[in-house]
Enzyme design. Structure first.
Site, short mmCIF file in Angstrom:
data_model
loop_
_atom_site.label_atom_id
_atom_site.label_comp_id
_atom_site.label_asym_id
_atom_site.label_seq_id
_atom_site.Cartn_x
_atom_site.Cartn_y
_atom_site.Cartn_z
N TYR A 44 0.80 45.03 -5.08
CA TYR A 44 1.50 44.51 -3.91
C TYR A 44 2.81 43.83 -4.32
CZ TYR A 44 3.24 41.35 -0.48
OH TYR A 44 4.12 40.68 0.33
N GLU B 205 7.26 35.70 -3.17
CA GLU B 205 6.07 36.54 -3.05
C GLU B 205 4.86 35.89 -3.72
OE1 GLU B 205 5.45 39.06 -1.23
OE2 GLU B 205 7.50 39.16 -0.46
N ASP C 132 0.64 44.01 2.75
CA ASP C 132 0.02 42.70 2.79
C ASP C 132 -0.92 42.65 4.00
OD1 ASP C 132 1.64 42.25 5.04
OD2 ASP C 132 2.04 40.17 4.47
#
Length: 317
Positions: free
Chosen positions: A145, A62, A163
């Site tokens: 996020y 990520e 995203d």
């Protein structure tokens, strides 16, 4: 497969302006079933999706995938996990080693943030990536996020993972506009939460599936509606694909920018295993004012450590 009880939606062909209400239950359940079914058949086999990746592998991916395509991430990811298979392995190293291993992925502050998160995980959680969203969010360098993505993809929890790809899918399929706003809005977050399936495992699968749909089919340019599992329900397509009429889309430039100069300076320091003199850095860029500004920025960001005598190195602390 269920979805939250939501206000009724007048029609799949929503108006081209911003949606003011979330989609109805029936539409939400249809989107879930069709997108997840598509994902089951077409999902890419990526190393961070495999069970052996674990939560740390998901977290590393990520950080690396932010603003960076999968093709560039894959080799660096494999090398990173081979060298630092657990957070404690990375935490033992100097932060400059994380910057060195980051290579040319760009936005190297992500390497420092990932190192900082590894140190915190080691000190606060015994070296295991925490399972709770609030604990993830409390780690340095972890935003909303990333916390939601790790909790969802690593632990199968129910979180809205927004995203750029997911935001584009929801903007088109539900809101009826070509592109989402430049920055994530509260309305987008409400819509994403309202659209989450109730069951945790299904919600986590929906998060991954909608992200993959945006990456492979509902792309920013040259969208492949003929391959899209929800084309028949897409508000933007049904409205005739109205052109974007919001603020101009932000383009990404690189050549000649301070980002390019910073990258060239860091490349010299990554390749050196001893302090580097100013003269070696001066050779990488012809314009002295921009070069000095870029170097000062690297020092201010903690990516470069100045030493006496005009020497520089990657940070040790």
């Amino acid at each position: 497969m269920t979805a939250p009880t939501l206000p009724p939606h007048s029609s799949p062909a929503a108006p081209t302006g911003p949606a003011t209400e979330p989609p109805g239950t029936a539409l939400g359940a249809t989107l879930h079933a069709q997108v997840i079914g598509w994902f089951d058949e077409h999902a890419r086999d990526l190393p961070w999706r495999r069970p052996e990746a674990g939560a740390w592998g998901v977290m590393v991916s990520e950080f690396m995938l932010q603003q960076t395509p999968v093709s560039r991430v894959l080799p660096v990811y494999e090398e990173w996990l081979g060298r630092w298979p657990r957070p404690a392995d990375l935490a033992k190293e100097a932060p400059g080693e994380a910057v060195r291993a980051w290579g040319r992925l760009g936005y190297p502050r992500r390497a420092l943030r990932l190192h900082g998160a590894a140190v915190a995980i080691t000190e606060r959680h015994g070296g295991d990536v925490p399972t709770e969203h609030a604990q993830l969010l409390a780690l340095p360098g972890i935003g909303e996020y990333t916390a939601a993505a790790v909790a969802s993809f690593a632990y199968g929890q129910r979180h809205a993972v927004l995203d750029t790809n997911v935001r584009r899918v929801l903007a088109r399929a539900v809101t009826g506009v070509q592109y989402p706003p430049n920055a994530t809005t509260a309305a987008e977050r409400r819509l994403a939460r309202a659209l989450l399936p109730e069951e945790e495992g299904t919600a986590a699968r929906w998060a991954a599936a909608s992200m993959e749909l945006g990456a492979l089919v509902c792309t920013a340019k040259n969208e492949s509606c003929h391959r899209c599992p929800i084309a028949a329900h897409c508000a933007w397509r049904l409205a005739g694909k109205p052109a974007h009429d919001g603020p101009p889309r932000r383009g990404q430039t690189y050549a000649g920018t301070d980002r390019q100069v910073r990258g060239k300076l860091l490349a010299v320091l990554r390749e050196a295993h001893a302090p580097v003199p100013q003269t070696a850095l001066d050779r990488v860029w012809h314009e002295p004012v921009q070069r000095a500004r870029a170097l000062d920025g690297l020092v201010a960001d903690g990516l470069v450590e100045p030493l006496p005598g005009g020497m520089y190195r990657l940070p040790l602390t």
